[in-house]
Design a protein around this motif. Structure first.
Motif: not given
Ligand SMILES: NC(=O)C1=CN([C@@H]2O[C@H](COP(=O)(O)OP(=O)(O)OC[C@H]3O[C@@H](n4cnc5c(N)ncnc54)[C@H](O)[C@@H]3O)[C@@H](O)[C@H]2O)[C@@H](O)CC1
Ligand SMILES: [K+]
Length: 522
Positions: A316-332
């Motif tokens: 469940i804790g992966a969500a926070g890291v993914i959202l943080e990383t999404c700030r630096q990418v264009d696409v998921l």
């Protein structure tokens, strides 16, 4: 290229006739002549060849009578086999029957008691059958007698050219509800009808020839919400040219979130698909324990370790890291090989409402939403979902057969309801956009029904999104490129041994092919 329903085609024909003043008989003459040209392209000189032309009483039969006249004039032997009484012919079909008879040519009525025998005898000495029995006016099931005649023709293995549409096929749906002509070639007029390009209709159509019968271009291109058959030309136009000043960031930063213990290959295939589709910078994020092995075989991608459950799936804790990383990418790209672990599914559901970057949702990310699928409609991010028929059935709480019988309608309904681009996979993948556009993909082959093929597609679509294609174009271009790469791979390797990795390996050939044949305009 635009595709149409029977009603849309009829509307175009009628506008050409009534508003532009092109007489219907001219359209019919052009239609018949074009069929003869295609026949000559197949057989070469038609002199002394023997043709059996099965003629119905509608305009499709009228086209068949034009074909008969021109073949005869070119020195062929022609047998006209009528499936109706001559007295039943009306309008333009009547005119062409009159001309045929005024030329002193006989007709054979196969709608009578001994009709089957007449056909049997005709087929004993026939080089090619021309199917002008039913066209776009056909609905439902043929009667028993016609059914027997169709089966005789199919069993004869004599080459068949269908006029406009194989008789027995529903023009709007591609459904075949009973006996249906199995054509080697179909010559269709003006624009392809939907039934010719989706399965099972496409398998009855054989090689499709789309011919011009002088319908005004403004009519065949008109309308804004459309159905299209994807072509290489369209896809080439969408692909951004590489700029001399381009750098990694120009072509998009993509985050791939995929994989779990036992499914690390899905993560790697998605990532390689993204890279080969041309994305600038790709990061693969996966359960921490899998990072070393994934990173070891992916030189060109970065990797990111995410919190994991004891079972080696995303915690469940992966969500926070993914959202943080999404700030630096264009696409998921989210989903391939995540597993159906309840905690991982909960993580996906907690993530979805927070996402802001364009996202491709596939496989286990979609499975996570079953029962709560209306969440899709509340997402802020532009979404592309890529269900196979089984996943689509689960999302909509339907049987797979129901999905397969209504592929276009269901893909469109889902796209509109959830405001997402829907990629409904399977033979003749359908892409539906919330604005009502539909794309039907003609590329691909049964060899691609192999593990990992869908992961490659997800990666390709994400890579195209990264390069600035809008979600509708990225999804449509992605399925075209993926299928075409699979076709080139199958040509070299055969369908049986085809692997998902081969699809990715042949992507460069597809891009080269598109570059060489078309000049991108953008
Ligand atoms: N002016 C136009 O509209 C043009 C039409 N063209 C041709 O005309 C065709 C369409 O013509 P029509 O609308 O006359 O229809 P069709 O010639 O396709 O045939 C429909 C006929 O089949 C019958 N029928 C339908 N379902 C049946 C079933 N289940 N069992 C038995 N009979 C059935 C209908 O009653 C009708 O008599 C096109 O496919 C094309 O080939 C071309 O000539 C180009 C111009
Ligand atoms: K036909």
């Amino acid at each position: 290229m635009r595709v149409v329903t029977a009603a849309e085609m009829r509307q175009i024909d009628q506008t050409a006739i009534k508003q532009h003043g092109i007489p219907g008989i001219v359209l019919m003459e052009n239609a018949g002549l074009r069929v003869v040209e295609v026949i000559e392209g197949i057989l070469g000189d038609v002199r002394d060849q023997v043709f059996s032309i099965i003629v119905g009483k509608g305009n499709n039969g009228g086209d068949g009578l034009v074909v008969a006249r021109h073949l005869l004039n070119r020195g062929a032997q022609v047998k006209v086999l009528l499936m109706a009484d001559p007295a039943d012919f009306q309008g333009d079909a009547r005119v062409n029957l009159n001309i045929w008879q005024n030329m002193g040519q006989p007709v054979y009525q196969v709608n009578q008691v001994n009709g089957i025998n007449i056909i049997k005898v005709a087929l004993l000495n026939t080089s090619m059958v021309i199917d002008a029995l039913y066209g776009t006016g056909f609905h439902g099931v043929v009667n028993e007698k016609v059914g027997r005649i169709i089966e005789l023709i199919n069993d004869s293995h004599i080459p068949v050219v269908a006029v406009d549409i194989p008789s027995g096929l529903e023009a709007d749906t591609g459904q075949v509800n009973g006996p249906c002509i199995k054509a080697d070639h179909t010559v269709t007029f003006g624009l392809p009808k939907i039934g010719l390009v989706v399965e099972p209709g496409a398998s009855y159509t054989g090689q499709l020839h789309i011919v011009d019968i002088s319908l005004p271009r403004a009519l065949t291109e008109a309308g804004h919400l459309q159905k299209y058959l994807l072509t290489g030309e369209t896809v080439a136009r969408w692909l951004p040219p590489r700029q001399s000043t381009g750098h990694k960031g120009t072509y998009g930063r993509v985050l791939v979130v995929a994989g779990s213990r036992g499914m690390v290959g899905a993560a790697r295939l998605t990532t390689r698909g993204t890279l080969r589709a041309g994305a600038g910078l790709v990061t693969l994020a996966l359960p921490a324990g899998l990072q070393p092995v994934a990173a070891a075989s992916l030189d060109e991608a970065m990797s990111l370790a995410l919190p994991e459950t004891p079972e080696g799936t995303l915690a469940i804790g992966a969500a926070g890291v993914i959202l943080e990383t999404c700030r630096q990418v264009d696409v998921l790209a989210l989903g391939p090989g995540l597993s159906t672990h309840p905690e991982t599914a909960a993580m996906v559901k907690s993530l979805l409402p927070e996402l802001e970057v364009p996202t491709v949702l596939d496989a286990d990310a979609l499975n996570a939403l079953v029962g709560d699928v209306d969440m899709l409609g509340e997402a802020k991010a532009p979404l592309i979902i890529t269900p196979h028929p089984g996943e689509m059935a689960r999302l909509l709480d339907l049987q797979v057969a129901e999905v397969q019988e209504n592929r276009i309608d269901l893909a469109l309904a889902a796209a509109r309801k959830w405001r997402v681009v829907v990629v409904l996979k399977g033979a003749r993948t359908i892409v539906a956009s919330p604005n009502g556009n539909i794309y039907i993909n003609p590329t691909g082959n049964p060899g691609m029904a192999t593990g990992g093929s869908g992961d490659a597609l997800t990666g390709i679509i994400a890579g195209l999104l990264g390069q600035g294609l809008n979600p509708e174009q990225a999804a449509a271009a992605g399925v075209y490129l993926h299928g075409r790469a699979g076709d080139l791979a199958a040509e070299q390797l055969g369908q049986v041994s085809l692997l998902a990795g081969d699809i990715i390996s042949f992507l460069p050939d597809v891009f080269k092919e598109l570059e060489n044949s078309f000049v991108p305009v953008r």
